[in-house]
Motif scaffolding. Structure first.
Motif, PDB file in Angstrom:
ATOM      1  N   THR A  52       0.836  -1.206   0.000  1.00 43.12           N
ATOM      2  CA  THR A  52       0.000   0.000   0.000  1.00 43.12           C
ATOM      3  C   THR A  52       0.872   1.258   0.000  1.00 43.12           C
ATOM      4  O   THR A  52       0.479   2.281  -0.558  1.00 43.12           O
ATOM      5  N   CYS A  85      -2.565  -6.048   2.830  1.00 41.94           N
ATOM      6  CA  CYS A  85      -3.442  -4.901   3.061  1.00 41.94           C
ATOM      7  C   CYS A  85      -4.522  -5.280   4.069  1.00 41.94           C
ATOM      8  O   CYS A  85      -5.216  -6.287   3.890  1.00 41.94           O
ATOM      9  N   GLU A  87      -6.760  -2.793   5.060  1.00 44.73           N
ATOM     10  CA  GLU A  87      -7.770  -1.748   4.912  1.00 44.73           C
ATOM     11  C   GLU A  87      -8.705  -2.087   3.759  1.00 44.73           C
ATOM     12  O   GLU A  87      -8.282  -2.158   2.596  1.00 44.73           O
ATOM     13  N   LEU A  88      -9.975  -2.284   4.062  1.00 48.58           N
ATOM     14  CA  LEU A  88     -10.927  -2.666   3.029  1.00 48.58           C
ATOM     15  C   LEU A  88     -11.099  -1.573   1.982  1.00 48.58           C
ATOM     16  O   LEU A  88     -11.346  -1.854   0.806  1.00 48.58           O
ATOM     17  N   THR A  89     -10.956  -0.304   2.378  1.00 51.80           N
ATOM     18  CA  THR A  89     -11.091   0.792   1.412  1.00 51.80           C
ATOM     19  C   THR A  89      -9.949   0.760   0.394  1.00 51.80           C
ATOM     20  O   THR A  89     -10.176   1.021  -0.795  1.00 51.80           O
ATOM     21  N   ALA A  90      -8.734   0.452   0.842  1.00 57.19           N
ATOM     22  CA  ALA A  90      -7.597   0.377  -0.083  1.00 57.19           C
ATOM     23  C   ALA A  90      -7.756  -0.806  -1.025  1.00 57.19           C
ATOM     24  O   ALA A  90      -7.408  -0.720  -2.213  1.00 57.19           O
ATOM     25  N   ARG A  92     -10.608  -2.052  -2.075  1.00 57.45           N
ATOM     26  CA  ARG A  92     -11.604  -1.632  -3.072  1.00 57.45           C
ATOM     27  C   ARG A  92     -10.980  -0.698  -4.108  1.00 57.45           C
ATOM     28  O   ARG A  92     -11.232  -0.824  -5.302  1.00 57.45           O
ATOM     29  N   THR A  93     -10.156   0.226  -3.654  1.00 53.06           N
ATOM     30  CA  THR A  93      -9.484   1.147  -4.581  1.00 53.06           C
ATOM     31  C   THR A  93      -8.637   0.375  -5.582  1.00 53.06           C
ATOM     32  O   THR A  93      -8.660   0.665  -6.793  1.00 53.06           O
ATOM     33  N   GLU A  96     -10.935  -1.606  -8.084  1.00 53.93           N
ATOM     34  CA  GLU A  96     -11.609  -0.725  -9.037  1.00 53.93           C
ATOM     35  C   GLU A  96     -10.621  -0.078  -9.996  1.00 53.93           C
ATOM     36  O   GLU A  96     -10.986   0.278 -11.129  1.00 53.93           O
ATOM     37  N   TYR A 104      -5.973  -9.719   1.575  1.00 48.33           N
ATOM     38  CA  TYR A 104      -6.480  -9.164   2.825  1.00 48.33           C
ATOM     39  C   TYR A 104      -5.714  -9.819   3.962  1.00 48.33           C
ATOM     40  O   TYR A 104      -5.741 -11.048   4.122  1.00 48.33           O
ATOM     41  N   ASN A 117     -14.000 -10.815   7.609  1.00 49.00           N
ATOM     42  CA  ASN A 117     -13.465  -9.762   6.742  1.00 49.00           C
ATOM     43  C   ASN A 117     -12.970 -10.323   5.415  1.00 49.00           C
ATOM     44  O   ASN A 117     -13.141  -9.705   4.359  1.00 49.00           O
TER      45      ASN A 117
END
Length: 280
Positions: A52, A85, A87-90, A92-93, A96, A104, A117
């Protein structure tokens, strides 16, 4: 050329005579052509993994565009993987943006929270045909600024691995069997019996983190024993930085920057080539 997820890339690797895929940490764009030279020289598919920290430094979309462009121009089947990683937001980024595989890392959490998770990540990833890696146990050493002390190391148990795979259906599982993140001044000692038992219990591709510091003999034995993805990062970084230091110390301020980087990239290609040849 499309980017491959791990499962599709493993099929390519096995068709070409490899038992496992090397997944190599990329730290900067200047290193990238060296990776593809090694893939071409060994007729191997390529798995490039990004922390990340590197993704934030370079940008998720830039990494996708650069890797996809070289994969197409060099005709190398390639997977772009987000490594370690939590962080679920990272995640997803990355998905996408076009990453084709993600990890994860909930290994620091209680088992059931890690499972919940991971399943959430898998539900998202399946929509994009992205593969998912998870981790059980605690691998010692340091990676991307995260440190696990020796007393905090926890080896993966057979029962935990079986339960985790049954509950998640994860594509690949990183296990703690004796390797150490960031090790380059000593040798790791892989617990091959533990690895064999986990392999038999899960029937799932297993991942060896901390591939630097593993002897060639141990690496071949681990690959034969069920490891199908091997992470290597520190050894390449050490070689790259070392060669850059030598070149900059000898260079002049008006020299082209590429003059300093070419020897470093040549060293990276050599390291990758040697590692890839251990996975056959």
């Amino acid at each position: 050329m499309k980017l491959y997820n791990f499962n599709a890339l493993l099929d390519v690797a096995k068709a070409r005579g490899f038992k496992a895929i090397g997944s190599f940490n990329l730290h900067c764009l200047e290193m990238l052509p060296a990776y593809f030279r090694a893939a071409k020289e060994t007729h191997s598919p390529m798995m490039i993994q990004i922390s990340t920290g590197t993704a934030d430094y370079l940008g998720y979309k830039l990494l996708v565009d650069a890797v996809r462009s070289l994969a197409e121009s060099e005709d190398v089947p390639t997977c772009l993987h987000l490594d370690h990683c939590s962080e679920l937001t990272a995640i997803r980024t990355a998905i996408e943006a076009g990453f084709s595989s993600v990890m994860y890392d909930g290994s620091h959490l209680p088992m059931e929270e890690n499972i919940a998770n991971t399943r959430q990540v898998i539900d998202l990833a399946r929509q994009y045909n992205v593969s998912v890696e998870a981790e059980l146990g605690a691998i010692g050493g340091a990676e991307d600024g995260k440190q696990v002390a020796e007393e905090a190391i926890a080896f993966t148990t057979v029962e935990d691995a079986r339960h985790f795979v049954e509950q998640t259906g994860v594509d690949m599982l990183a296990v703690s069997v004796g390797t150490v993140h960031g090790l380059y001044t000593g040798k790791a000692h892989i617990q091959h019996q533990r690895l064999a038992e986990i392999t038999a219990a899960t029937h799932t591709p297993l991942v060896l983190h901390g591939g630097t510091g593993v002897s060639d003999e141990d690496m071949r034995r681990a690959v034969a024993g069920g490891i199908e993805k091997v992470n290597v990062g520190t050894e390449m970084n050490v070689q790259w930085v070392g060669r850059c230091k030598q070149a900059f110390e000898k260079g002049k301020v008006n020299d082209s920057v590429r003059k300093f980087l070419i020897p470093a990239n040549d060293a990276v290609t050599q390291v990758l080539t040697e590692k890839i040849n251990l996975f056959k």
